[in-house]
Design a protein around this motif. Sequence first.
Motif, PDB file in Angstrom:
ATOM      1  N   HIS A  70      -9.194   2.406 -15.770  1.00  0.00           N
ATOM      2  CA  HIS A  70      -9.142   0.983 -15.206  1.00  0.00           C
ATOM      3  C   HIS A  70      -9.060   0.382 -13.998  1.00  0.00           C
ATOM      4  N   LYS A  71      -9.846  -0.773 -13.041  1.00  0.00           N
ATOM      5  CA  LYS A  71      -9.970  -1.257 -12.020  1.00  0.00           C
ATOM      6  C   LYS A  71      -9.255  -2.057 -11.583  1.00  0.00           C
ATOM      7  N   ASP A  72      -8.516  -1.953 -12.152  1.00  0.00           N
ATOM      8  CA  ASP A  72      -6.797  -3.053 -11.814  1.00  0.00           C
ATOM      9  C   ASP A  72      -5.891  -1.689 -10.486  1.00  0.00           C
ATOM     10  N   GLU A  73      -5.660  -2.261  -9.736  1.00  0.00           N
ATOM     11  CA  GLU A  73      -4.615  -1.431  -8.688  1.00  0.00           C
ATOM     12  C   GLU A  73      -3.025  -1.652  -8.645  1.00  0.00           C
ATOM     13  N   ILE A  74      -2.471  -1.473  -8.270  1.00  0.00           N
ATOM     14  CA  ILE A  74      -1.016  -1.453  -7.905  1.00  0.00           C
ATOM     15  C   ILE A  74      -0.956  -2.482  -7.031  1.00  0.00           C
ATOM     16  N   GLY A  75       0.385  -3.221  -6.240  1.00  0.00           N
ATOM     17  CA  GLY A  75       0.572  -4.269  -5.478  1.00  0.00           C
ATOM     18  C   GLY A  75       1.679  -4.929  -5.843  1.00  0.00           C
ATOM     19  N   GLY A  76       1.971  -6.196  -5.373  1.00  0.00           N
ATOM     20  CA  GLY A  76       3.020  -7.216  -5.421  1.00  0.00           C
ATOM     21  C   GLY A  76       2.729  -8.103  -5.935  1.00  0.00           C
ATOM     22  N   ILE A  77       3.912  -8.870  -6.379  1.00  0.00           N
ATOM     23  CA  ILE A  77       3.158 -10.255  -6.371  1.00  0.00           C
ATOM     24  C   ILE A  77       4.515 -10.799  -6.156  1.00  0.00           C
ATOM     25  N   VAL A  78       3.895 -12.397  -5.867  1.00  0.00           N
ATOM     26  CA  VAL A  78       4.967 -13.588  -4.468  1.00  0.00           C
ATOM     27  C   VAL A  78       5.803 -14.399  -5.840  1.00  0.00           C
ATOM     28  N   LYS A  79       7.293 -13.987  -5.344  1.00  0.00           N
ATOM     29  CA  LYS A  79       8.238 -14.375  -6.229  1.00  0.00           C
ATOM     30  C   LYS A  79       9.103 -15.649  -5.402  1.00  0.00           C
ATOM     31  N   ASP A  80       8.636 -16.189  -4.049  1.00  0.00           N
ATOM     32  CA  ASP A  80       8.936 -17.310  -3.437  1.00  0.00           C
ATOM     33  C   ASP A  80       8.535 -17.068  -2.472  1.00  0.00           C
ATOM     34  N   GLU A  82       9.443 -19.000   1.873  1.00  0.00           N
ATOM     35  CA  GLU A  82      10.744 -19.746   2.632  1.00  0.00           C
ATOM     36  C   GLU A  82      10.239 -20.642   3.606  1.00  0.00           C
ATOM     37  N   PRO A  83      11.267 -21.765   4.176  1.00  0.00           N
ATOM     38  CA  PRO A  83      10.659 -22.679   4.728  1.00  0.00           C
ATOM     39  C   PRO A  83       9.507 -22.248   5.730  1.00  0.00           C
ATOM     40  N   ASP A  84      10.414 -21.121   7.021  1.00  0.00           N
ATOM     41  CA  ASP A  84       9.378 -20.649   7.518  1.00  0.00           C
ATOM     42  C   ASP A  84       7.724 -19.654   7.326  1.00  0.00           C
ATOM     43  N   GLY A  85       7.777 -19.561   6.113  1.00  0.00           N
ATOM     44  CA  GLY A  85       6.546 -19.213   6.274  1.00  0.00           C
ATOM     45  C   GLY A  85       6.890 -18.294   5.353  1.00  0.00           C
ATOM     46  N   ARG A  86       7.624 -17.057   5.416  1.00  0.00           N
ATOM     47  CA  ARG A  86       8.431 -15.926   5.100  1.00  0.00           C
ATOM     48  C   ARG A  86       8.051 -15.322   3.596  1.00  0.00           C
ATOM     49  N   ILE A  87       7.783 -14.411   3.070  1.00  0.00           N
ATOM     50  CA  ILE A  87       7.153 -14.640   1.634  1.00  0.00           C
ATOM     51  C   ILE A  87       7.485 -13.621   1.037  1.00  0.00           C
ATOM     52  N   LEU A  88       8.548 -14.050   0.287  1.00  0.00           N
ATOM     53  CA  LEU A  88       9.437 -12.402  -1.158  1.00  0.00           C
ATOM     54  C   LEU A  88       8.001 -12.307  -1.929  1.00  0.00           C
ATOM     55  N   VAL A  89       8.951 -11.344  -2.336  1.00  0.00           N
ATOM     56  CA  VAL A  89       7.158  -9.989  -3.359  1.00  0.00           C
ATOM     57  C   VAL A  89       8.122  -9.424  -4.126  1.00  0.00           C
ATOM     58  N   ARG A  90       7.783  -9.172  -5.434  1.00  0.00           N
ATOM     59  CA  ARG A  90       8.422  -8.403  -6.087  1.00  0.00           C
ATOM     60  C   ARG A  90       7.086  -7.587  -6.598  1.00  0.00           C
ATOM     61  N   ARG A  91       7.342  -6.203  -7.103  1.00  0.00           N
ATOM     62  CA  ARG A  91       5.868  -5.550  -7.550  1.00  0.00           C
ATOM     63  C   ARG A  91       5.694  -5.851  -8.572  1.00  0.00           C
ATOM     64  N   LEU A  92       4.489  -5.264  -8.110  1.00  0.00           N
ATOM     65  CA  LEU A  92       3.511  -5.370  -9.161  1.00  0.00           C
ATOM     66  C   LEU A  92       2.760  -4.107 -10.023  1.00  0.00           C
ATOM     67  N   GLY A  93       3.011  -3.734 -11.536  1.00  0.00           N
ATOM     68  CA  GLY A  93       2.829  -1.912 -11.887  1.00  0.00           C
ATOM     69  C   GLY A  93       3.827  -1.681 -10.609  1.00  0.00           C
ATOM     70  N   GLY A  94       3.283   0.096 -10.795  1.00  0.00           N
ATOM     71  CA  GLY A  94       4.514   0.500 -10.276  1.00  0.00           C
ATOM     72  C   GLY A  94       4.522   1.123  -8.369  1.00  0.00           C
ATOM     73  N   SER A  95       4.603   0.244  -8.018  1.00  0.00           N
ATOM     74  CA  SER A  95       4.833   0.116  -6.384  1.00  0.00           C
ATOM     75  C   SER A  95       5.709   0.167  -5.797  1.00  0.00           C
ATOM     76  N   TYR A  96       6.114   0.069  -4.814  1.00  0.00           N
ATOM     77  CA  TYR A  96       6.928   0.965  -3.191  1.00  0.00           C
ATOM     78  C   TYR A  96       7.022   0.356  -3.159  1.00  0.00           C
ATOM     79  N   ARG A 162       0.997 -19.628  -3.216  1.00  0.00           N
ATOM     80  CA  ARG A 162       2.021 -19.781  -4.714  1.00  0.00           C
ATOM     81  C   ARG A 162       2.673 -18.807  -5.639  1.00  0.00           C
ATOM     82  N   PRO A 163       3.980 -18.591  -6.371  1.00  0.00           N
ATOM     83  CA  PRO A 163       4.427 -18.201  -7.142  1.00  0.00           C
ATOM     84  C   PRO A 163       3.062 -16.991  -7.527  1.00  0.00           C
ATOM     85  N   GLY A 164       3.299 -16.067  -8.130  1.00  0.00           N
ATOM     86  CA  GLY A 164       2.519 -15.716  -8.800  1.00  0.00           C
ATOM     87  C   GLY A 164       1.131 -14.867  -8.332  1.00  0.00           C
ATOM     88  N   THR A 165       0.915 -15.436  -6.993  1.00  0.00           N
ATOM     89  CA  THR A 165      -0.401 -14.516  -6.163  1.00  0.00           C
ATOM     90  C   THR A 165      -0.027 -13.603  -6.009  1.00  0.00           C
TER      91      THR A 165
END
Length: 347
Positions: A70-80, A82-96, A162-165
């Motif tokens: 498999h050629k893909d890797e784990i990481g994160g995915i944007v959830k939201d 915030e107005p100040d440019g802070r990005i909230l992320v959730r897991r993509l695959g088995g990442s911590y 965006r959300p999903g990035t």
Amino acid sequence: MPNTELYEHLYNEIAQLVMCHSPSGAEREINECLLDRLAALGIDHWQDDADNIVARIPGTGEGAIAITAHKDEIGGIVKDIEPDGRILVRRLGGSYPWIYGEGVVDFLGDHETLSGILSFGSRHVSHESAQKVQQEGKAVTWETAWVETKRSLSALEQAGIRPGTRMVVGKHRKQPYRLGDYIASYTLDNKASVAILLALAEGINTPAKTIYLVFSAKEEVGAIGALYFSHRNRLDALIALEICPLSAEYPIQANDAPVLLSQDKYGLYDEDLNQQLLQAAQARACPIQQAIISGFGSDASIAMTFGHVPKAACLSFPTHNTHGYEIAHLGAIAHCIDILTQYCNDL
């Protein structure tokens, strides 16, 4: 090729592949690299509708075998955002988040890749601050971490964030490190196996059965690419190339001997196919280990569980810190090439 020269070649090959970002479902960088490499080899290849890159080595007789990495890797995915440019992320695959630590991460925007700093908050705080619990034995989670970008919402929007990035560890932190005969790096799972497949593309000659070398997509989120391919192609067997976790609970040594699995959490691998791979290892005088492991699945075991293939096997290389900053013996990776070349040419 002497070990020193071979190990250097493998190290450089893997280093090039590691630097190609490929979070699950956003694998364009590694796709472009693989398509260029396979075209240069003059081998029949294509990109299918599930984003797999497939190379085909025609056989002299009937039947077909698939070997996947498999050629893909784990990481994160944007959830939201915030107005100040802070990005909230959730897991993509088995990442911590604690695996990456505070530092640079890259966001693969629709129009531009932008970097930010994965952040856990200041340490000079009291219990009035939420992050105090991180200093008292509780692991940091994606829900308590964030990414500082110091960019405006409009700038992030223009880059296509965006959300999903998808988010991955920053490219400047990805450069592998050499520890003698070992390679240390993020995303050896599974870029080292991709390097093995590329070597097989050069080393397999006129096999009896057609060999499909499948650089599979979205494995870390459900073996989606391998399931698509195995559902649409009649295969006699599927062999997955993988990392194998080193842990006190498994009787596996950290050395140059690959590991052949008999069972993982999805079920049993095929014993007859395993015996053929053991014979191939013996013919090449390659050391090999055998094990069963629990918190693990591969393209092969998942495809067999769904009834897509009659036989499955998983050949792997022992790896420290799986899904983190991984360490593997270059000799184990090289022996995987030897074993599978022998197996395919002897079909």
